[in-house]
Write an enzyme that holds these catalytic residues in place. Structure first.
Site, PDB file in Angstrom:
ATOM      1  N   LYS A  35       3.897  -4.880  31.595  1.00 17.49           N
ATOM      2  CA  LYS A  35       2.566  -4.279  31.500  1.00 17.49           C
ATOM      3  C   LYS A  35       1.483  -5.342  31.665  1.00 17.49           C
ATOM      4  CE  LYS A  35       1.641  -1.085  28.397  1.00 17.49           C
ATOM      5  NZ  LYS A  35       1.344  -0.438  27.083  1.00 17.49           N
ATOM      6  N   LYS A 207     -10.929  10.625  10.956  1.00 19.18           N
ATOM      7  CA  LYS A 207     -10.280  10.831  12.253  1.00 19.18           C
ATOM      8  C   LYS A 207      -9.359  12.045  12.228  1.00 19.18           C
ATOM      9  CE  LYS A 207      -8.337   9.988  16.291  1.00 19.18           C
ATOM     10  NZ  LYS A 207      -9.026  10.178  17.559  1.00 19.18           N
ATOM     11  N   LEU A 253     -14.372  25.870  22.446  1.00 18.42           N
ATOM     12  CA  LEU A 253     -14.240  27.323  22.325  1.00 18.42           C
ATOM     13  C   LEU A 253     -13.870  27.935  23.672  1.00 18.42           C
ATOM     14  CD1 LEU A 253     -17.198  28.357  19.957  1.00 18.42           C
ATOM     15  CD2 LEU A 253     -14.755  28.291  19.426  1.00 18.42           C
ATOM     16  N   GLY A 260      -2.618  20.332  23.591  1.00 18.91           N
ATOM     17  CA  GLY A 260      -1.524  19.366  23.700  1.00 18.91           C
ATOM     18  C   GLY A 260      -2.109  17.973  23.691  1.00 18.91           C
ATOM     19  N   CYS A 263      -3.126  13.360  20.802  1.00 26.64           N
ATOM     20  CA  CYS A 263      -3.808  13.336  19.498  1.00 26.64           C
ATOM     21  C   CYS A 263      -3.571  14.570  18.641  1.00 26.64           C
ATOM     22  CB  CYS A 263      -5.306  13.127  19.711  1.00 26.64           C
ATOM     23  SG  CYS A 263      -5.730  11.505  20.377  1.00 26.64           S
ATOM     24  N   ARG A 333       2.059  14.444  27.283  1.00 25.27           N
ATOM     25  CA  ARG A 333       2.524  14.618  25.908  1.00 25.27           C
ATOM     26  C   ARG A 333       2.126  15.976  25.343  1.00 25.27           C
ATOM     27  NH1 ARG A 333       0.573   8.780  23.719  1.00 25.27           N
ATOM     28  NH2 ARG A 333      -1.002   9.198  25.326  1.00 25.27           N
TER      29      ARG A 333
END
Length: 436
Positions: A35, A207, A253, A260, A263, A333
């Protein structure tokens, strides 16, 4: 000021590049040599609009660099951010903090100057206390403070969110740490970005509470969409009508196939586990998690109904447009597309798909799906076209071409990006979410 960013994933890389763009000297540290070499070569490990250009310009200016050597990276840094992953721990759903604590231990073994150690990763309440304990046990002859500074970055809009934040939350009771963090964020503070100082535990909870509340809004409007379909109302009108209330607001909304990403799924689950540990159950969040999980599979059933039902669906072909959990990212994810594709495959439906950025990451998650080079290749011969992710590229499809290529003129719009009357005027059988 020199800043060290430990972790060069989504949060660490975006934050590090933005700090460097403010004029700070930033070193991004990661244990993955491949990386780091890729970053040095200008190849980004993630897709985020504008990130490659931002990284490149700051590397060229000498403000941003990359290393695998933590000792080298933190040397002389006034602020050391921990921005490593905190995935859901297999088996119980708690946040896996092993990476955070491993970094804290390594900092304790190598720090040789005064520094504020900042948890940027999303961590449960009390994590900062444990990081502080680890650093104190190292008995370093330097001044150390531990602060919390959660990120509020939306994938696909992260750079803008970092540079123009709604708020900057810093959790610490240490006056020196406040001074250092004020200097870190001084460029934003001068632009009147709200800088909120709280206790460390309050910052950690902010958070999780924010993400849980947004997940509640998404799930609420999705349930209202189901009710709209039953009673003949339009969820978009309902959304606008309640969103104009200043106490509610219009964001999050938008009815769809469920939330998904990196987070909301893991953070709502981690909040549930924390609440259970402290015997303060969060029943609303618990219901949200269950409803959202079931909704994704229900969207697969919605497509099957559009094909004529479970018996008629077997052997037919569906074109899925969009695989990532949201547009402008390659993040797969917990994407609703995974559950939808699985439901279709279980019903004997053949699935072809196209996504502008997410197909490489989607392939191992969806072995039953045939990836296609573009949207029209996926549509060719399809018995139904399904819009799963609202990429801009799907907002203005040539419907005449779609009808010509598809085997049957059936469009299932799970993001409500088309006008029902216009699509039906083109001869399509059209279904959407929360609209009669």
């Amino acid at each position: 000021m020199k800043i060290a960013m430990v972790g060069s994933g989504y949060v660490g890389l975006v934050s590090g590049a933005c700090f460097a763009d403010f004029g700070h000297e930033v070193v991004c540290i990661d244990k993955d040599p491949a990386k780091i070499e890729s970053l040095r070569a200008g190849v980004m490990p993630i897709y985020e609009p504008g990130l490659a250009e931002l990284v490149g310009s700051n590397v060229k200016a000498g403000r941003l660099s990359f290393t695998t050597d933590l000792a080298e990276g933190i040397a002389g840094a006034a602020a050391i951010f921990i921005a490593v992953g905190t995935p859901s721990r297999r088996g119980d759903g708690h946040a896996d903090l092993s990476y955070v604590y491993a970094v804290a231990e390594e900092i304790g073994q190598n720090l040789k100057n005064d520094a504020v150690v900042v948890t940027k990763s999303t961590v449960p309440v009390g994590t900062g206390d444990e990081v502080e304990r680890i650093l104190k046990e190292a008995n370093l002859p330097v001044r150390i403070a531990v602060a919390s500074n959660p990120e509020f970055l939306r994938e696909g809009a992260a750079i803008g969110d970092f540079k123009h934040p709604d708020r900057i939350v810093v959790g610490t009771d240490d006056d020196w740490a406040r001074q250092v963090m004020s200097e870190v964020y001084r460029p934003l503070f001068l632009n009147k970005s709200p800088l909120l100082f709280t206790s460390r535990r309050s910052s950690e909870l902010i958070k999780y509470a924010a993400n849980a509340f947004l997940a509640v809004k998404i799930t609420f409007i999705n349930e209202m969409a189901d009710l709209c379909e039953k009673v003949g109302a339009d969820v978009q009108d309902v959304s606008r009508g309640i969103g104009m209330d200043g106490r509610i607001g219009s964001k999050f909304l938008h009815a769809g196939p469920g939330y998904g990403g990196s987070c909301f799924p893991k953070d709502t689950l981690a909040l549930l586990k924390t609440a259970e540990d402290y015997e303060a159950p969060t029943r609303i969040v618990e219901a949200v998690v269950k409803v959202n999980d079931s909704r994704k599979r229900a969207m697969g059933r919605k497509v099957i109904e559009a094909l004529g039902g479970i018996d008629a669906a077997r052997g037919k072909k569906v074109a899925m447009l969009g695989l990532t959990f949201k547009p402008n990212t390659d993040d797969m994810r917990d994407s609703p597309s995974i559950a939808i594709a699985m439901a279709l495959a279980d019903a004997g439906v053949n699935v072809a798909a196209y996504d502008p950025e997410g197909m490489e990451l989607a392939k191992p998650l969806m072995p039953e799906v045939a990836m296609q080079p573009n949207a029209y290749a996926a549509i060719e011969g399809a018995d139904a076209v399904v819009i799963v992710t609202e990429w801009d590229a799907f907002r203005a499809l040539d419907l005449d071409k779609v009808r010509k290529l598809a085997k049957a003129p059936v469009l299932v719009d799970l993001r409500n990006i088309y006008d029902p009357a216009e699509v039906r005027a083109k001869g399509f059988a059209y279904s959407s979410v929360g609209r009669a």
